[in-house]
Write a protein that holds these residues in place. Structure first.
Motif, PDB file in Angstrom:
ATOM      1  N   TYR A   1       1.336   5.382   0.273  1.00 28.97           N
ATOM      2  CA  TYR A   1       0.783   6.645   0.763  1.00 28.97           C
ATOM      3  C   TYR A   1       1.846   7.733   0.623  1.00 28.97           C
TER       4      TYR A   1
ATOM      5  N   GLU B   1       0.856  -1.188   0.000  1.00 31.07           N
ATOM      6  CA  GLU B   1       0.000   0.000   0.000  1.00 31.07           C
ATOM      7  C   GLU B   1       0.891   1.237   0.000  1.00 31.07           C
TER       8      GLU B   1
ATOM      9  N   SER C   1      -2.057  11.110   2.436  1.00 33.15           N
ATOM     10  CA  SER C   1      -2.866  11.039   1.217  1.00 33.15           C
ATOM     11  C   SER C   1      -2.668   9.676   0.573  1.00 33.15           C
ATOM     12  N   THR C   2      -3.722   9.163  -0.056  1.00 37.04           N
ATOM     13  CA  THR C   2      -3.636   7.881  -0.768  1.00 37.04           C
ATOM     14  C   THR C   2      -3.188   8.070  -2.211  1.00 37.04           C
ATOM     15  N   SER C   3      -2.986   9.292  -2.633  1.00 31.73           N
ATOM     16  CA  SER C   3      -2.580   9.567  -4.012  1.00 31.73           C
ATOM     17  C   SER C   3      -1.190   9.018  -4.274  1.00 31.73           C
ATOM     18  N   ASP C   4      -0.999   8.432  -5.477  1.00 32.21           N
ATOM     19  CA  ASP C   4       0.325   7.946  -5.857  1.00 32.21           C
ATOM     20  C   ASP C   4       1.073   8.964  -6.715  1.00 32.21           C
TER      21      ASP C   4
END
Length: 677
Positions: free
Chosen positions: A111, A109, A118-121
């Motif tokens: 972050y 996963e 943020s979960t944005s890559d």
């Protein structure tokens, strides 16, 4: 299956068997093969129906394998780019993400974090703040009950928030820091911290505190210069050495003109310094002509008095004085607002003088208030007298109009002790907070304001507001939200401006690393908040006259726009209502300052400490290859076989209905075929 249910099933089988034999085996019917088949089909039908009535339950166990999670938390702040670690960080992320062995063992996963998680890559290393502690706090909410070793890709330089080296007390997962940055110690001279008041008063001097730090072995000399525009206003020669590596300078600067004064403080860099950006800081001070003076009048001692004084004076534009009943009448005109705390009959002459001069007042009512006197002195409202008290909690009125209010989660605040009884206003009023009892609104104001031809008053129906400030600190880890709430109320009461349909809220200046937020509220002609209006802000940069237009977004009971994308400069702006001919203008400055560029090295000590405390291990970015092997060999991170037990009632088994339909259908068809129907 319970014994009782099993007995019911046996009984159902016996009943089904008896009914089928009774129907097909009697004196008139023989035990032919055909009748035996009919009896069997009838038994199946009756037994199945009785089973549905009994409805036994069966346990279904499902086995599955759960892989541990591998969390990759990437520092997305601009300090990574400033330390020339961007390419190494991206290569590491790519290598970890594509490793087949890690994918086989872990659920990977990704972050990113800066100011928050943020979960944005999307990784561009552009955020202006770093809060590592907050990132771990948010991860803990997601992975608290799982096995989730965490890879922390960062330089370890945090710009604000709690100290993350103690985060292992709240985050139970092993942490593996991958350290970005140079560990070589360079000679460096920097302004570690600058403390300046936001406001100053005309013809006074305001204090400045500068904390200066030197890293090096040799003795060096430098010069500190403070300039306003191109003019120097302060300078001092300084000496540093290995044993005398820090200094705290305190000096005063004059406030000679009203408005925002912009200053630059420069610590002359050494020739061999690698980072010279941290030798310069900009700051600004708003010079105002006078303080807002507020008088506090009380006949009793109570913790509310001290707490309200602290909240009001958190804004340095305001000064609170405790004035005795015998002294205040001759000094009424020295103050813009009078706060009366639990008035009684001794306040009679004061209240008469205040009402005669239409002086703005803030009245706080509690169990020690003389309600008979209050009802007689203030004809605008009447408080029912019951000689009883009650604890009431607060509920925010989101339609309150005179000024913007942020919801502080008032419903979580402790109750205020208030007089029990209805309150009736004889004039129009606006409620800020409503009373609630055990979560149910009682339809009475707890905090209300009213205005008569620009004469403004507020009434708080309860004591122990000191507990609210404490609860606000627990909720927000800061007194500022509560102090801002009290400050807005005081600002409203201390001025006599006419109510406006369009109000804006902004700061005179912002630092480049802070969010630049402008808020607005819009009311219809009846002064009811209007969420249908479209507001826009037109921003003009002073030097280039470049114009940009941004829409304001509706958020709860106000409009808001984030202008953090604007570069440091001075701006004029106009907030305009598109559907109505209303607008408000203002100006602000964005000061150039990037806290992420103040660092020279990675904070290796803290990163190694959190690795040790969390039973992890730290790695430098140039030697991270052993990380994969260590993760694969670590016996703590192995797949876990889990089982899920489900209890399924027989009613959910659809095949039983098919069996009933099939047995009935076959019995009818065979009987029809043989001419028995």
């Amino acid at each position: 299956m319970q014994t009782e249910t099993l007995l019911y099933i046996i009984l159902a089988g016996i009943i089904a068997l008896l009914l089928s034999f009774f129907h097909y085996f009697n004196k008139k019917k023989s035990m032919s093969r055909l009748n035996m088949l009919f009896a069997f089909l009838r038994f199946i039908t009756v037994f199945s129906v009785l089973l549905l009535i009994v409805n036994p339950s069966f346990n279904k166990v499902t086995l599955f394998t759960e892989k541990p999670n591998l969390i990759l938390a990437v520092d997305n702040s601009s300090s990574i780019k400033h330390l020339n670690q961007k390419d190494k960080a991206l290569d590491f992320i790519e290598s970890i993400s594509q490793n087949k062995d890690l994918k086989s063992k872990f659920n990977l996963e990704l972050y990113t974090f800066g100011e928050s998680l943020s979960t944005s890559d999307y990784i561009d290393f552009s955020e202006n703040q770093t809060n590592i502690y907050k990132a771990f706090t948010q991860l803990n909410k997601i992975y608290k009950q799982t096995t989730s070793p965490t890879l922390l890709l960062t330089d370890g330089n945090q710009t604000y928030g709690n100290d993350y080296q103690f985060v292992d007390n709240r985050y139970s997962q092993p942490i593996f820091p991958i350290i970005l940055g140079d560990t070589t110690k360079y000679v460096d001279l920097k302004i570690q911290q600058l403390n300046v008041n936001k406001y100053a008063y005309l013809k006074n001097k305001f204090p400045v505190e500068a904390i200066l730090v030197y890293s090096g072995d040799d003795s060096v000399n430098s010069n500190l210069i403070v300039t306003k525009g191109n003019l120097p206003v302060y300078s001092e020669n300084l000496n540093f050495s290995k044993t005398n590596s820090s200094k705290i300078l305190n000096f005063n600067l004059p406030a000679n003109s009203v408005g925002i004064g912009q200053y630059k403080i420069t610590l002359n860099p050494l020739e061999q310094e690698k980072n010279k950006i941290n030798n310069v800081q900009n700051f600004a001070v708003e010079v105002i002509n006078q303080k807002t003076k507020i008088a506090f009048v009380s006949d009793i001692l109570h913790p509310d008095l001290g707490v309200l004084k602290k909240s009001i004076e958190s804004n340095e534009q305001r000064a609170v004085s405790f004035v005795g009943l015998n002294d205040i009448i001759d000094k009424i005109n020295d103050f813009q607002l009078i706060i009366l705390y639990q008035p009684n009959n001794k306040f009679k002459l004061l209240v008469e003088a205040l009402n005669a001069q239409k002086k703005n007042q803030f009245i706080i009512i509690g169990p020690k208030t003389d309600l008979d006197f209050l009802n007689e002195a203030y004809p605008f409202f009447n408080h029912q007298i019951t000689n009883q008290t009650e604890d009431y909690q607060a509920e925010l009125n989101r339609n309150y109009g005179p000024f913007l209010i942020q919801d502080l989660d008032f419903e979580s605040f402790p109750p205020l002790l208030s007089n029990y009884g209805a309150v009736q206003f004889s004039i129009p009023f606006e409620t800020i907070l409503n009373k609630t009892f055990k979560g149910v609104s009682v339809g009475e104001p707890l905090l209300a304001t009213f205005e008569i031809n620009s004469w403004r008053q507020a009434v708080l129906f309860g004591e122990n507001i000191w507990q609210w400030r404490a609860q606000s600190f627990i909720n927000e880890k800061s007194f500022k939200p509560f102090d801002d709430f009290i400050g807005k109320l005081i600002q409203y009461l201390a001025t006599n401006q006419q109510k406006s349909r369009l109000n804006i809220e902004y700061d005179s200046f912002y630092k480049d690393n802070n969010n630049v937020i402008v808020k607005a509220e819009f009311f219809d002609k009846n002064y009811v908040f209007d969420a249908r209006e479209s507001l826009e802000i037109i921003v003009v940069e002073n030097k280039s006259n470049e114009t940009k237009t941004f829409p304001l977004i509706l958020k709860n009971n106000y409009y808001q726009v984030d202008l953090s994308s604007l570069p440091p400069a001075t701006y004029n702006f106009v907030v305009r209502a598109k559907n109505d001919n209303l607008s408000k203008s203002g100006s602000f400055q964005i000061l150039e300052y990037n806290v992420e560029q103040q660092f020279l090295n990675a904070d290796v000590t803290k990163l190694q400490k959190i690795a040790t405390n969390s039973q992890g291990k730290s790695y430098f970015i140039d030697n991270w290859q052993n990380l994969i092997e260590d993760l694969l060999d670590d016996k703590r991170f192995v797949p876990i076989q889990k089982s899920v037990k489900k209890t399924i009632p027989l009613l959910d088994w659809k095949y039983l209905l098919a069996i009933i339909a099939l047995s009935l259908g076959l019995e009818w068809f065979i009987r029809k075929y043989n001419g028995l129907i």
